[in-house]
Design a protein around this motif. Structure first.
Motif, PDB file in Angstrom:
ATOM      1  N   PHE A  33      -5.343   1.152  -5.551  1.00 43.86           N
ATOM      2  CA  PHE A  33      -5.028   1.677  -4.440  1.00 43.86           C
ATOM      3  C   PHE A  33      -6.515   1.667  -3.462  1.00 43.86           C
ATOM      4  O   PHE A  33      -6.679   1.517  -2.586  1.00 43.86           O
ATOM      5  N   SER A  34      -7.531   2.311  -4.381  1.00 42.60           N
ATOM      6  CA  SER A  34      -8.735   2.558  -3.809  1.00 42.60           C
ATOM      7  C   SER A  34      -9.518   1.025  -3.340  1.00 42.60           C
ATOM      8  O   SER A  34     -10.316   0.740  -2.553  1.00 42.60           O
ATOM      9  N   LYS A  57      -4.624   4.426  -8.969  1.00 42.76           N
ATOM     10  CA  LYS A  57      -5.459   5.035  -8.354  1.00 42.76           C
ATOM     11  C   LYS A  57      -6.566   3.656  -7.944  1.00 42.76           C
ATOM     12  O   LYS A  57      -7.020   3.824  -6.684  1.00 42.76           O
ATOM     13  N   VAL A  63       1.276   6.694  -6.776  1.00 46.43           N
ATOM     14  CA  VAL A  63       0.217   7.639  -6.992  1.00 46.43           C
ATOM     15  C   VAL A  63       0.760   8.924  -7.066  1.00 46.43           C
ATOM     16  O   VAL A  63       0.412   9.956  -7.803  1.00 46.43           O
ATOM     17  N   ASN A  64       1.504   9.408  -5.877  1.00 47.14           N
ATOM     18  CA  ASN A  64       2.067  10.681  -5.758  1.00 47.14           C
ATOM     19  C   ASN A  64       2.807  11.096  -6.830  1.00 47.14           C
ATOM     20  O   ASN A  64       2.933  12.309  -7.274  1.00 47.14           O
ATOM     21  N   LYS A  78       0.990   4.115  -2.694  1.00 45.07           N
ATOM     22  CA  LYS A  78       0.671   5.301  -2.758  1.00 45.07           C
ATOM     23  C   LYS A  78       1.662   6.285  -2.936  1.00 45.07           C
ATOM     24  O   LYS A  78       1.487   7.248  -3.686  1.00 45.07           O
ATOM     25  N   ASN A  79       2.942   6.058  -2.854  1.00 42.30           N
ATOM     26  CA  ASN A  79       4.178   6.814  -3.432  1.00 42.30           C
ATOM     27  C   ASN A  79       3.961   6.802  -4.932  1.00 42.30           C
ATOM     28  O   ASN A  79       4.403   7.797  -5.531  1.00 42.30           O
ATOM     29  N   ARG A 137       0.861  -1.306   0.085  1.00 40.87           N
ATOM     30  CA  ARG A 137       0.117   0.108   0.006  1.00 40.87           C
ATOM     31  C   ARG A 137       0.929   1.290   0.078  1.00 40.87           C
ATOM     32  O   ARG A 137       0.357   2.023  -0.689  1.00 40.87           O
ATOM     33  N   LYS A 138       1.995   1.187   0.875  1.00 37.28           N
ATOM     34  CA  LYS A 138       2.895   2.458   0.776  1.00 37.28           C
ATOM     35  C   LYS A 138       3.509   2.557  -0.692  1.00 37.28           C
ATOM     36  O   LYS A 138       3.652   3.763  -0.808  1.00 37.28           O
TER      37      LYS A 138
END
Length: 103
Positions: free
Chosen positions: A100-101, A97, A24-25, A21-22, A17-18
């Motif tokens: 992630f969602s 995304k 995605v950012n 998330k990275n 997940r981390k």
């Protein structure tokens, strides 16, 4: 950016997940940067086209006209490549995304 491979299980690990998330950012920043670059290229393209539409443009020496036309062609190519990159990164971002969602 290389897409993060995630397991097919129902839940992602904290580490996955981390990473996601990275990713995605990072993709969001790249997409925003390309959008800004495309806006600047479009503004410059419009400025050149406005200059070319001015009646005085056709009375300029041919070498000057050729330089302007060359600049316009270069801008259009940069814009085309930026659009291709934007489409690719936007698709990667959308997929990341969704992963992630759903995690």
């Amino acid at each position: 950016t290389k897409p993060v491979e995630v397991s097919a299980g129902p839940k992602l690990s904290f580490e996955d997940r981390k990473k996601l998330k990275n990713q995605v950012n990072s993709l969001e920043k790249k997409v925003a940067s390309l959008e800004s670059e495309m806006e600047k290229l479009n503004q410059e393209k419009n400025r050149i086209q406005t200059d070319m539409a001015h009646p005085g443009f056709v009375v300029k020496p041919q070498t000057d006209q050729n330089m302007v036309l060359s600049s316009l062609a270069t801008l259009e190519e940069k814009l085309r490549r930026s659009m291709i990159d934007w489409e690719k990164l936007s698709t990667e971002l959308e997929v990341a995304k969704e992963k992630f969602s759903g995690a």
